[in-house]
Motif scaffolding. Structure first.
Motif, PDB file in Angstrom:
ATOM      1  N   ALA A  47       0.752  -1.249   0.069  1.00  0.00           N
ATOM      2  CA  ALA A  47      -0.022   0.013  -0.150  1.00  0.00           C
ATOM      3  C   ALA A  47       1.108   1.350   0.122  1.00  0.00           C
ATOM      4  N   LYS A  48       0.366   2.289  -0.865  1.00  0.00           N
ATOM      5  CA  LYS A  48       1.309   3.492  -0.909  1.00  0.00           C
ATOM      6  C   LYS A  48       0.933   4.403   0.318  1.00  0.00           C
ATOM      7  N   ASP A  49       1.615   5.450   0.442  1.00  0.00           N
ATOM      8  CA  ASP A  49       1.360   6.416   1.580  1.00  0.00           C
ATOM      9  C   ASP A  49       0.070   6.896   1.546  1.00  0.00           C
ATOM     10  N   LEU A  50      -0.478   7.323   0.531  1.00  0.00           N
ATOM     11  CA  LEU A  50      -1.603   8.135   0.466  1.00  0.00           C
ATOM     12  C   LEU A  50      -2.832   7.182   0.845  1.00  0.00           C
ATOM     13  N   ARG A  51      -2.766   5.809   0.362  1.00  0.00           N
ATOM     14  CA  ARG A  51      -3.631   4.838   0.785  1.00  0.00           C
ATOM     15  C   ARG A  51      -3.688   4.469   2.358  1.00  0.00           C
ATOM     16  N   LEU A  52      -2.357   4.423   2.707  1.00  0.00           N
ATOM     17  CA  LEU A  52      -2.205   4.281   4.167  1.00  0.00           C
ATOM     18  C   LEU A  52      -2.903   5.246   4.939  1.00  0.00           C
ATOM     19  N   ILE A  53      -2.697   6.568   4.558  1.00  0.00           N
ATOM     20  CA  ILE A  53      -3.162   7.748   5.435  1.00  0.00           C
ATOM     21  C   ILE A  53      -4.646   7.687   5.334  1.00  0.00           C
TER      22      ILE A  53
END
Length: 297
Positions: free
Chosen positions: A198-204
């Motif tokens: 998962a990318k950072d934006l998805r994680l956030i």
């Protein structure tokens, strides 16, 4: 054996349902919700509820007392101001302006505060220090004083007052979101999502922020009360809503010179501000108790 049977037959609720049930049992929160509902009804249906045009002037009817006084009339149940405008109609239309101010200011502060807090809590390090020091600078000023400075720079108007109130409230949301993100960041589900690519934006925005909603909901409710109060203060100082806009703070400013001759011109707008702020504060306190996981049995 009976205890085991009771455990199986006992109803189980999810966290959201538990919170709603707890909120329903909180009489103070229900009272706040009723007050807010009444204001929302006034705001939405003000053109049909108000008996007169809030801007209509009649010098013949100026400073009419409320209906229960000896010279009062049912045409103006709460009396009139020094321009002969119906006070009840202006108060009803004022609820619409106050709700719009609260919604707009809270949206501005919630949007930018959430983004700033999420970035600071997720990336930490220098980015965290930079964002949080900026928030500390904003918090170092009294909120109403900073709002006055912003409105004075942008120009006095209701729109600029909403922008100013939204800006001064950003640090409250940023600090709450940052603390929640820091708490959630180290949990297993976040690390598992990261391991799956998962990318950072998805994680956030998909994994972390949905688990930070409880304190945000409480702060948003309390933020409505603060926004209404600060907007009334700016209008009272002549920096918010401009005449003849029927805004409660502006009505207070217009009636302060009449307080000895026409007490109703300042009393009723002040009472409306009191109940609007009280309603959101009561609901906010109830939501805080209902959404606190430490209170779950």
């Amino acid at each position: 054996m009976n205890e085991r049977m009771n455990e199986y037959t006992e109803k189980s609720y999810g966290p959201l349902t538990e919170s709603l049930l707890r909120l329903r049992k909180n009489k103070i929160a229900v009272a706040g919700l009723i007050i807010i509902t009444l204001f929302l009804i006034m705001a939405v249906f003000s053109p049909w509820i108000a008996p007169h045009d809030p801007l209509e002037q009649s010098l013949y009817d100026k400073l009419q007392p409320p209906v229960w006084e000896s010279k009062g009339t049912w045409d103006f149940p709460l009396g009139t101001d020094d321009f002969g405008r119906d006070l009840l109609s202006r108060i009803i239309y004022g609820s619409r302006i106050s709700m719009i101010v609260g919604l707009t200011a809270v949206y501005i502060s919630l949007f930018f505060g959430t983004i700033a807090g999420a970035i600071a809590g997720f990336y930490r390090g220098k980015i965290d220090n930079l964002i949080m020091r900026l928030m500390d600078i904003l918090l170092a000023f009294p909120s109403i004083l900073l709002a006055i400075v912003i409105v004075a720079f942008l120009g006095p108007s209701l729109r600029n007052a909403m922008i100013a109130i939204g800006i001064v409230s950003i640090p409250r949301y940023a600090r709450i979101v940052r603390g929640s993100v820091l708490e959630e960041y180290s949990k297993d589900y976040v690390q598992a999502a990261r391991a799956l690519g998962a990318k950072d934006l998805r994680l956030i925005f998909i994994h972390i922020l949905p688990n930070c909603l409880a304190p945000l909901i409480v702060q948003t409710t309390l933020g409505f009360a603060s926004a209404i109060l600060e907007a009334a203060a700016l209008s009272f100082l002549g920096l918010g809503a401009q005449p003849p806009t029927p805004e409660w703070g502006a009505m207070l400013a217009n009636g302060r010179s009449l307080i000895l001759r026409a007490w109703w011109a300042v009393t009723f707008p002040g009472v409306m501000i009191l109940f609007a702020v009280l309603g959101f504060n009561l609901l906010g306190d109830g939501l805080r108790d209902a959404l606190d996981p430490r209170l779950r049995e």
